[in-house]
Enzyme design. Structure first.
Site, short mmCIF file in Angstrom:
data_model
loop_
_atom_site.label_atom_id
_atom_site.label_comp_id
_atom_site.label_asym_id
_atom_site.label_seq_id
_atom_site.Cartn_x
_atom_site.Cartn_y
_atom_site.Cartn_z
N TRP A 166 -8.66 2.98 -10.25
CA TRP A 166 -7.87 3.11 -9.01
C TRP A 166 -8.57 2.41 -7.85
O TRP A 166 -7.94 1.66 -7.09
CB TRP A 166 -7.63 4.58 -8.69
CG TRP A 166 -6.80 4.77 -7.46
CD1 TRP A 166 -7.27 5.03 -6.19
CD2 TRP A 166 -5.38 4.71 -7.35
NE1 TRP A 166 -6.22 5.13 -5.31
CE2 TRP A 166 -5.05 4.93 -6.00
CE3 TRP A 166 -4.36 4.49 -8.26
CZ2 TRP A 166 -3.74 4.94 -5.54
CZ3 TRP A 166 -3.05 4.50 -7.80
CH2 TRP A 166 -2.75 4.72 -6.46
N HIS A 197 1.36 4.20 -3.13
CA HIS A 197 1.15 5.64 -2.93
C HIS A 197 2.42 6.46 -3.16
O HIS A 197 2.36 7.68 -3.21
CB HIS A 197 0.51 5.91 -1.57
CG HIS A 197 -0.95 5.60 -1.61
ND1 HIS A 197 -1.43 4.33 -1.46
CD2 HIS A 197 -2.01 6.41 -1.86
CE1 HIS A 197 -2.75 4.36 -1.60
NE2 HIS A 197 -3.12 5.60 -1.84
N TYR A 229 0.84 -1.20 0.00
CA TYR A 229 0.00 0.00 0.00
C TYR A 229 0.88 1.26 0.00
O TYR A 229 0.63 2.19 -0.75
CB TYR A 229 -0.94 -0.01 1.20
CG TYR A 229 -1.94 1.11 1.18
CD1 TYR A 229 -3.06 1.06 0.36
CD2 TYR A 229 -1.75 2.25 1.97
CE1 TYR A 229 -3.97 2.10 0.32
CE2 TYR A 229 -2.66 3.29 1.94
CZ TYR A 229 -3.78 3.21 1.12
OH TYR A 229 -4.67 4.25 1.08
N TYR A 245 -4.57 17.34 0.16
CA TYR A 245 -4.96 15.97 0.48
C TYR A 245 -3.76 15.19 0.98
O TYR A 245 -2.72 15.16 0.33
CB TYR A 245 -5.55 15.32 -0.78
CG TYR A 245 -6.08 13.92 -0.62
CD1 TYR A 245 -6.61 13.45 0.58
CD2 TYR A 245 -6.07 13.05 -1.70
CE1 TYR A 245 -7.11 12.17 0.68
CE2 TYR A 245 -6.56 11.77 -1.61
CZ TYR A 245 -7.08 11.32 -0.41
OH TYR A 245 -7.57 10.05 -0.30
#
Length: 119
Positions: free
Chosen positions: A93, A39, A35, A58
C-alpha cells in the site's frame, strides 16, 4: 448468576490511556482526484491489518489544495505503526501511495500537538 460475585470482586485490568493522533501530509495537487478514488476502494486486507494493528476511529480529510489531515485513536501509536510495518500488505500500500506524496507517506506521520479536547 454463578460467577458474578467473583467477577465483580476482580479488579479491572489496567487500561492504558487512549491516544488521539492527528497528522498532516501533502498530496501532490495533480494527483488529488486519483487519491480520492483510491480511498473509496481501500483494499479489504489493508483495512483488516489497520484494525488488527490497533488503528481505531481512523479518518482522512483532504483540502482542495492537497493538505491531508489524518486522525486516529489507538492505545499506542508507536506500537500501531510498528505492527503495520511488519505487514506485507502495508508495504504494498505504501509503495502504491508514494507517488501521491513524492515519498512513502508512512515515513512522515509526525503527530501534531493536541492543545484542546472537549469530551
Amino acid at each position: 448468576m454463578p460467577g458474578r460475585a467473583a467477577d465483580a470482586a476482580r479488579p479491572a485490568a489496567p487500561r492504558h490511556p487512549m491516544q488521539r493522533i492527528c497528522f498532516q501530509l501533502q498530496v501532490l495537487p495533480d494527483r488529488l482526484d486519483e487519491y480520492r478514488a483510491r480511498h473509496r476502494a481501500v483494499w479489504p486486507e489493508m483495512l483488516d491489518v489497520l484494525h488488527e494493528a490497533g488503528w481505531r476511529n481512523y479518518s482522512l480529510f483532504l483540502s482542495p489544495n492537497g493538505l491531508l489531515i489524518g486522525y486516529l485513536e489507538t492505545d499506542s501509536f508507536q506500537e500501531a505503526q510498528a505492527a503495520m510495518q511488519r505487514t506485507t500488505v502495508n508495504e504494498r500500500w505504501q509503495a502504491e501511495m508514494a507517488p501521491f506524496f513524492g515519498t512513502r507517506p508512512d515515513t512522515g506521520l509526525e503527530p501534531l500537538e493536541e492543545i484542546f479536547h472537549l469530551d
